[in-house]
Every structure is written in structure tokens, then in C-alpha cells.
Design an enzyme around this catalytic site. Structure first.
Site, PDB file in Angstrom:
ATOM      1  N   ASP A   1      -6.139  -3.414  -2.328  1.00 54.96           N
ATOM      2  CA  ASP A   1      -5.028  -3.034  -1.447  1.00 54.96           C
ATOM      3  C   ASP A   1      -4.305  -4.224  -0.826  1.00 54.96           C
ATOM      4  OD1 ASP A   1      -3.977  -2.103   1.395  1.00 54.96           O
ATOM      5  OD2 ASP A   1      -4.165  -0.305   0.171  1.00 54.96           O
TER       6      ASP A   1
ATOM      7  N   SER B   1       0.825  -1.207   0.000  1.00 51.40           N
ATOM      8  CA  SER B   1       0.000   0.000   0.000  1.00 51.40           C
ATOM      9  C   SER B   1       0.865   1.265   0.000  1.00 51.40           C
ATOM     10  CB  SER B   1      -0.969  -0.049   1.186  1.00 51.40           C
ATOM     11  OG  SER B   1      -2.032   0.877   1.015  1.00 51.40           O
TER      12      SER B   1
END
Length: 280
Positions: free
Chosen positions: A167, A45
Site C-alpha cells: 500500500d 491507496s
């Protein structure tokens, strides 16, 4: 010419956490000042953004810090309330596009492919169809990093070869195990400070999902840490947290407060410098 993709002994592992990723910049500054260089970088991320920049510019942490301070990195959060409402009405799934982040990466990165980076780099995303982690080890950088950063509900899923990704924090919040599996013997963990905050039972409806997610994201990290061989040295750099959040507040809104970016950088830098001096 492409650089060697062979992994080495020292790994930097950068976790996820949105705007709190500014802490990782302070940690990178401390490591640079201590002349500690990675042979491998893995990220999740926001850690994929910081990590790919560190892999492209091993001695450019000052530039990364300036990028954070001028809010360039946080172009992912651009847009006003009206535009975000419009985006979610059109998309049905997310409130923010990822064009700004893609443009930023395209402008700043000196190469286009992962295997061409100065330091070997990998990032992770969650495959929707396979419900599993997918590691990007080669190929185009920008879609890989966008996939790793595709926060559910905030940013759109990223499609690569007809597969959809969300993500990387959903499957690996701080991927220590990946670095060790790739041969790292010394690991420096760069994180956003959440693991330093104690969890308490939720007191408000909006805290329920946040606390549940925190349990899930921390569980794998702590499990991997407990399973490490004694031959592997892991240094979890301190973020210098100011203390527990009030009433256990882990609200995502708090993590989008860009006014404290410089505070996060400086606090993590000072705490990490002190730690590195203590183990020298």
C-alpha cells in the site's frame, strides 16, 4: 490516441484511508460543481481508485458516487468470515484477494494504460525490496492501482517485474510533495478526514499500532506542507468531521462500516462547497 502526459498548474491530491475514501467523492463533487478541473491527479491507496476514475472520466463524478453508494468500489471488502479465514490460512499473509477489485477496474476503465487516461495520473506504492516509494507514471493501470491499494494483512502484495509492492500509504499518505515536484502551482488536497481528528494516547492494546501508524502517516504530510514554497497555493478541503472519535478510537473496523458511505459523501460535499465558496 494517447492524451498528453504533460503536467499542468492545478493538481488534485487524493490520500488513502479505506472506506473513508467516500469523503473524497463528496470533495470531487464539490470541485466539479465549482468548475475546478485538474491538470494532474496523484493518488494513494483508495485515493488511487478515486483518482484513476477521475482521470478517466473528468466529468463522471456522479457515476463514481453511484458506484460508491451501490458499494461497487468496496468489492475489495467482499467475503464472509469463513472465506477470509480460508484465505489467510492458504496465503499466510492476507485475508482478502484482489480479484474483485481488478475485475471492477477492468470493467469500468475505458483504457488500459496510464498514459492513455484523459487527465495525467500517477499513483504510488511501497516497494518491499527497495523499502521506498515507487511512482507509477506509465504502463498498465490495473496492476499499478492494485499495488497502491495493497493494504498489508488485508490484501496480497502485488508483483510487478519481479518486484513486490504494498500500500502506498506506507510511504505517502497524502502526496502533496509529489504534485508540487511535478509543477503544480495550485493543489487541492482530498483526504478521508483523519487529519481533522486529534490524536490521543492509546488506552487499549489494539489502539497502540493504530495510533503509531497515524503518527507516521500524518508526519510526512505535515512536514511536506510546512516545506512548501509560498508561491504554491494548497487548499485542504474539509471532510466536515463530526468531532473527535470516542476515546481517540481509530479502529480499522470502524473504517469498514459501509452503512455510512452516503453520510461521508454528503458531509464532505457540503463542507467543501462551503469552503470553495469562501475562497472564490
Amino acid at each position: 490516441m494517447a492524451k498528453s502526459t504533460g503536467t499542468g498548474k492545478v493538481a488534485f491530491v487524493l490520500g488513502g484511508g479505506g472506506i473513508l475514501g467516500a469523503h473524497e467523492v463528496g470533495m470531487l463533487q464539490a470541485l466539479d460543481e465549482a468548475a475546478i478541473r485538474p491538470d494532474l491527479i496523484v493518488g494513494t491507496s483508495i485515493g488511487a481508485i478515486n483518482g484513476v476514475f477521475a482521470a478517466a472520466y473528468p466529468k463522471g463524478v456522479g457515476r463514481l458516487a453511484e458506484l460508491w453508494r451501490t458499494r461497487g468500489v468496496m468489492s475489495v471488502f467482499d467475503g464472509n468470515l469463513v472465506s477470509r479465514i480460508g484465505t489467510i490460512l492458504r496465503s499466510g499473509t492476507h485475508v482478502q484477494g484482489n480479484d474483485g477489485l481488478a475485475e471492477l477496474l477492468g470493467e469500468l476503465l475505458p483504457v488500459e494504460r496510464i498514459e492513455e487516461l484523459e487527465v495525467p495520473f500517477q499513483c504510488v506504492a511501497a516497494s518491499v525490496e527497495k523499502a521506498s516509494a515507487h511512482w507509477f507514471c506509465e504502463g498498465p493501470i490495473i496492476p499499478a492501482v492494485l499495488a497502491s491499494c495493497a493494504v498489508p494483512g488485508l490484501l496480497p502484495p502485488v508483483t510487478i517485474d519481479e518486484e513486490h509492492f504494498l500500500d502506498g500509504g506506507l510511504v505517502h499518505s497524502i502526496p502533496v510533495g509529489r504534485a508540487v515536484a511535478l509543477g503544480a502551482e495550485t493543489v487541492y488536497v482530498l483526504h478521508v478526514g483523519r487529519i481533522e481528528q486529534p490524536l490521543t494516547p492509546p488506552r487499549r492494546p489494539w489502539q497502540v499500532a493504530t495510533v503509531a501508524f497515524e503518527i507516521a502517516r500524518r508526519h510526512r504530510f505535515f512536514e511536506e506542507m510546512s516545506a512548501l514554497s509560498p508561491d504554491v497555493k494548497v487548499h485542504v478541503l474539509p471532510a466536515g468531521a463530526e468531532g473527535p472519535s470516542p476515546k481517540g478510537d481509530l479502529s480499522p473496523l470502524r473504517y469498514r462500516d459501509a452503512s455510512r458511505i452516503d453520510v461521508h459523501i454528503q458531509r464532505a460535499y457540503k463542507a467543501s462547497i462551503s469552503y470553495l465558496e469562501s475562497i472564490a
